[in-house]
Design an enzyme around this catalytic site. Structure first.
Site, PDB file in Angstrom:
ATOM      1  N   GLN A  94      45.597  41.614  37.712  1.00 17.99           N
ATOM      2  CA  GLN A  94      46.986  41.284  38.067  1.00 17.99           C
ATOM      3  C   GLN A  94      47.167  39.772  37.989  1.00 17.99           C
ATOM      4  O   GLN A  94      46.490  39.019  38.688  1.00 17.99           O
ATOM      5  CB  GLN A  94      47.316  41.777  39.485  1.00 17.99           C
ATOM      6  CG  GLN A  94      48.773  41.528  39.864  1.00 17.99           C
ATOM      7  CD  GLN A  94      49.114  42.014  41.281  1.00 17.99           C
ATOM      8  OE1 GLN A  94      48.215  42.259  42.094  1.00 17.99           O
ATOM      9  NE2 GLN A  94      50.392  42.130  41.563  1.00 17.99           N
ATOM     10  N   HIS A 100      54.394  45.326  39.692  1.00 14.72           N
ATOM     11  CA  HIS A 100      55.062  45.675  38.439  1.00 14.72           C
ATOM     12  C   HIS A 100      54.286  46.767  37.722  1.00 14.72           C
ATOM     13  O   HIS A 100      53.065  46.847  37.817  1.00 14.72           O
ATOM     14  CB  HIS A 100      55.220  44.458  37.523  1.00 14.72           C
ATOM     15  CG  HIS A 100      53.952  43.705  37.271  1.00 14.72           C
ATOM     16  ND1 HIS A 100      53.406  42.825  38.185  1.00 14.72           N
ATOM     17  CD2 HIS A 100      53.101  43.715  36.216  1.00 14.72           C
ATOM     18  CE1 HIS A 100      52.289  42.319  37.696  1.00 14.72           C
ATOM     19  NE2 HIS A 100      52.074  42.849  36.501  1.00 14.72           N
TER      20      HIS A 100
HETATM   21  P1  5GP Z   1      49.889  41.510  34.814  1.00 10.08           P
HETATM   22  O1  5GP Z   1      48.829  40.909  33.972  1.00 10.08           O
HETATM   23  O2  5GP Z   1      50.103  40.760  36.124  1.00 10.08           O
HETATM   24  O3  5GP Z   1      49.749  42.983  35.022  1.00 10.08           O
HETATM   25  O4  5GP Z   1      51.219  41.374  33.964  1.00 10.08           O
HETATM   26  C1  5GP Z   1      52.115  40.320  34.054  1.00 10.08           C
HETATM   27  C2  5GP Z   1      52.978  40.412  32.840  1.00 10.08           C
HETATM   28  O5  5GP Z   1      54.113  39.594  33.026  1.00 10.08           O
HETATM   29  C3  5GP Z   1      52.299  39.927  31.546  1.00 10.08           C
HETATM   30  O6  5GP Z   1      52.249  40.982  30.601  1.00 10.08           O
HETATM   31  C4  5GP Z   1      53.161  38.760  31.097  1.00 10.08           C
HETATM   32  O7  5GP Z   1      53.330  38.728  29.703  1.00 10.08           O
HETATM   33  C5  5GP Z   1      54.469  39.009  31.819  1.00 10.08           C
HETATM   34  N1  5GP Z   1      55.219  37.815  32.144  1.00 10.08           N
HETATM   35  C6  5GP Z   1      54.726  36.707  32.743  1.00 10.08           C
HETATM   36  N2  5GP Z   1      55.711  35.791  32.901  1.00 10.08           N
HETATM   37  C7  5GP Z   1      56.845  36.351  32.389  1.00 10.08           C
HETATM   38  C8  5GP Z   1      58.177  35.900  32.274  1.00 10.08           C
HETATM   39  O8  5GP Z   1      58.538  34.776  32.668  1.00 10.08           O
HETATM   40  N3  5GP Z   1      59.069  36.740  31.708  1.00 10.08           N
HETATM   41  C9  5GP Z   1      58.712  37.995  31.273  1.00 10.08           C
HETATM   42  N4  5GP Z   1      59.663  38.736  30.707  1.00 10.08           N
HETATM   43  N5  5GP Z   1      57.440  38.442  31.361  1.00 10.08           N
HETATM   44  C10 5GP Z   1      56.520  37.638  31.920  1.00 10.08           C
END
Ligand code: 5GP
Ligand code: ZN
Length: 138
Positions: A94, A100
């Site tokens: 994460q 999310h």
């Molecule tokens: P995690 O790795 O925490 O499961 O996923 C976070 C996700 O958020 C990543 O896939 C990354 O590309 C996305 N993300 C991070 N910052 C932003 C942003 O400012 N806008 C959008 N639309 N996605 C974001």
């Protein structure tokens, strides 16, 4: 949480490409997509992990996860399946500490890999793990 990127998106302080919005849930496209149509679904209220979420809000979020998957599959017929990915805490990958769900469209021979080496466990060991978990169940 003021520094949270997703809270800033909810407040409109950071632009996003919205797919769906209601009182409690927002869905928008991932800015660094693993595939075309890669979507994120979040509660509008800040919760760091799934463990922090009240059941009623979680139900609303998961319903929208399914809705986004359904419409994405209908809109992008070149994809034959999808993964729903939801990570909790840094050790699990994460990066953004605001709950999310990812909906990631999949097609044959894409280069995405969510596979792991299959482990091995005896039934006795599985039983012990189950006992540990079930002790905590209300
Ligand atoms: P995690 O790795 O925490 O499961 O996923 C976070 C996700 O958020 C990543 O896939 C990354 O590309 C996305 N993300 C991070 N910052 C932003 C942003 O400012 N806008 C959008 N639309 N996605 C974001
Ligand atoms: Zn947040």
């Amino acid at each position: 949480m003021n520094d949270c990127i997703f809270c800033k998106i909810v407040k409109g302080e950071i632009p996003n490409i919205t797919l769906f919005e209601n009182e409690h849930v927002l869905s928008f496209l991932d800015i660094m997509p693993a595939a075309k149509g890669h979507a994120l679904i979040i509660p509008k209220k800040h919760y760091a992990t799934l463990l922090d979420m009240p059941h009623d809000e979680l139900k609303e979020v998961i319903e929208i996860v399914q809705k986004i998957a359904v419409v994405t599959m209908a809109a992008l017929p070149e994809f034959d399946g999808f993964n729903v990915l939801q990570s909790n805490n840094e050790v699990a990958g994460q990066v953004v500490p605001h709950v999310h769900f990812h909906v990631i469209p999949r097609q044959k021979d894409d280069k995405l890999d969510f596979a792991w080496d299959q482990g091995k466990a005896e039934m006795e060991e599985l039983k012990k793990w189950a006992e540990l978990v079930k002790e905590k169940m209300e």
